[in-house]
Motif scaffolding. Sequence first.
Motif, PDB file in Angstrom:
ATOM      1  N   ASP A 222       0.784  -1.131   0.005  1.00 34.95           N
ATOM      2  CA  ASP A 222       0.142  -0.122  -0.045  1.00 34.95           C
ATOM      3  C   ASP A 222       0.966   1.254   0.057  1.00 34.95           C
ATOM      4  N   GLU A 223       1.828   1.216   0.947  1.00 33.11           N
ATOM      5  CA  GLU A 223       2.941   2.404   0.798  1.00 33.11           C
ATOM      6  C   GLU A 223       3.271   2.559  -0.478  1.00 33.11           C
ATOM      7  N   ARG A 224       3.898   1.455  -1.184  1.00 36.22           N
ATOM      8  CA  ARG A 224       4.632   1.520  -2.421  1.00 36.22           C
ATOM      9  C   ARG A 224       3.326   2.175  -3.541  1.00 36.22           C
ATOM     10  N   LYS A 225       2.315   1.863  -3.371  1.00 35.32           N
ATOM     11  CA  LYS A 225       1.289   2.426  -4.136  1.00 35.32           C
ATOM     12  C   LYS A 225       1.314   3.996  -3.920  1.00 35.32           C
ATOM     13  N   GLN A 226       1.071   4.061  -2.927  1.00 33.37           N
ATOM     14  CA  GLN A 226       0.773   5.610  -2.313  1.00 33.37           C
ATOM     15  C   GLN A 226       1.743   6.300  -2.821  1.00 33.37           C
TER      16      GLN A 226
END
Lengths: 350, 454
Positions: free
Chosen positions: A86-90
């Motif tokens: 999720d953090e990567r996508k963000q």
Amino acid sequence: MTIELEIPIWRIKYLPKNLDEICGRKNVINRMKDMIKKKNFPHLLFVGVEGIGKTTIAQLFSKEFLGQFFDMNFKIVYANVPLTDDERKQAKAESYVSTSKIGSIAGKKITTPAFVQVKVKPFVQLKVMGEAQFKILVVKNFEALGSNQQGFRRLMEIYGSNCRMILITTKISGIIDPIVSRCQLFLMSQVNYDSFNKLIYIIADNESLEIKDNAIEILYKITDGKISRAIDLLQLCSISSKIIDLNKLYENSQRFQNNLPRSLLLMAFRGDFPKARELSRKIMSSYKYNSHELFNLLLQESSSLPLSRYARIHLINLIADADFRALNGLDNDIQVSTLLSKICLFSEYL
Amino acid sequence: MDLISLKTKSNIPWVEKYRPKSIKEMALPTAKISGHRVNLSDELIDFIKNFFNEIKRINAENKKIRAYNRTAIEKDQKEEIKLAPEKAAILLEGPPGVGKTSIVFALANDLNMQVMETNASDTRTRETLEKKLKETTKSRDIMDFLAQSKEKLILIDEVDGIYGTKDRGAVPTIIDLIQNTQFPIILCANEYKTNLQPLYKKVRRAEIHPLSNEEIRRIINKILKKEKITNLKEKDLNLIINKNNGDLRGIINDLQGISQGSTEKDNTGLILSLKRDSTEEIFSLIRDLFQKVNTLKEARDLTNKSDVDYNFLYKWVNENLPTFIKINEQIANAYENLSLADEIFGQIRRNQYWALLPYFYDLFAGGVVLSMKERPTAKGFRRILFPRYISTGSYSSAEKSFVEKVKKKHEISQIEVIQDLIPFLKLLCGSSRKELKNVSDWLELDAKEKKLLK
């Protein structure tokens, strides 16, 4: 009413509650108290081997510096913890500047490292809460950032007045020069024996243990002066009886060591490839080691194996080759298996 | 050519033949707009009607403004107003074959509109898009004179196919188009692409979900009846439907392929052969690779022919290597090649050195199996293993919740808990029941998390 349970893990129970309780390190503590008095300090860089309490000191220092505004203005981030999906996508989504923005960057992509984008920037950009002087950000295992450290250079200057950073590392060689030059350096060595001795006596008193000076000396040697290690060992010894002697210390410290990497090497030297691969997978999945960490453990272990000079250097050669390949490769498992298969083959010539 | 003559021709694809002519005869897929379920046909009809109402109003006002501007001095000039982009364009997002394009054509047919379509087969650079669409979108003046001319609907299909230098400048052009259009625009896309983000922000987005199996079954039955197909078994039909995961187009295509291609009674084998990446296929591929291949050429042929993604395939080879190769010297040689293949693949993926791909193929397939001096006997049955993914970054749910509980009591990182604290607690709790109870009471662990300490 809930009853406050006694903390069963001693290393947490005996953590110092303020700067004065910290064992030894009078020089460091005095420098810090000065900073607190002057209500100002530059970016700091803590260097020292693992497990000697760098993080604890950073936390306590920040707590006393910020006082009642500690919770709002303090953050600790871990550079060696991989980002979640999720953090990567963000980070990916945030790296595009809207076309409606004014300026030459409109509609372009910013190339901020994902870690800085997600974990660091939001905190340092936010204003100081309450009446604190500035915010404090602690970055642990800073050397794990590698080339992403570059992202900190401007960050430390632009937001320096808003947020001070305390960078913590075990290897100063892993930190790029521009960062070192922006920080005040704190070198932390192991605790001196006198204060170590004092602390162990306090704990022994508290837990009604019986321990003699010579045992404490051995404890200091076994654990390299690392307090949390020593306390862990004490607790392990205390289970069977309250009297702690040399035999018990030796016996428990043996159990304490992680001997899986050693048995992995031994299994490979026995030439049993399928079993060795199975074990390597077990180690990697239960300890969450990446291939580099596993190779490093094997390297440490290689010096204590009963091998000839030639065999030892050949083993190190094989490990180095595998680690080097894993840098380029994608699949950890293949590179680890390659090393094991080569050791299996090598064992046939011994 | 009119519709009737089209229908009598047997060589046109069924997908085109049975493409719904009207929205009423269509099985509507479920759609969601910003999380709320909507009726897609109502939504689209509303969208189109609203658009024309708004654009009429705006054009009338702009006419007034223009007339005013002609007389006013320069600094008093007013700007012309524009339609809000989310009223001008709607984006339909959904997996392939659920009916995104079909619904647009059916709708246009119902409303007597003409569809201007552009899709991924067109090169969509700024120039070509402008040439094709912009002129028609901007000027409607000439059209106004022709009373019987149809209103237009612009369909930009396969938006996510806009890619690379070939379609340079397409996204800004489409955004420009949306802001100045005189006709409603419908965009279709399969998946979220980051380079389309500026576009996504402007438009209304509708998620389209696949049809349920029952609805698909109804449509299929209709087609079977019309085509007078009786030789398909219930079992085979279900197989076709299941393997396509709601992709109606795929189902109809498979159906046509099977019913026209073979007259045999048992079609199961044929249907399975249509299934891509099936585990059966990989199993037999791995067996053939290790047990039958004798030369590099054979290995190449085998990997080239197969449909299996090479991304996967070399992981399968890694997993099953010790099953087939037993001699340490050969294992080491095979791994030497496999690890080099992995290195090369890493370079390909990181730096796009696609020119290295042939080496990768030869090394992981030929390089591995030809390390064996003699074939293992084909007689003994060997179980093929699924590759196990060991990702160092992933934590089990018990580990995650354990870390959370420790963090509540004491600031510590995930990795410290796993590599340092849990091994210590294992020793501590392993030798004393009392300690286990103390620790688990203090951290309020449940049974699953306690297992980590045993």
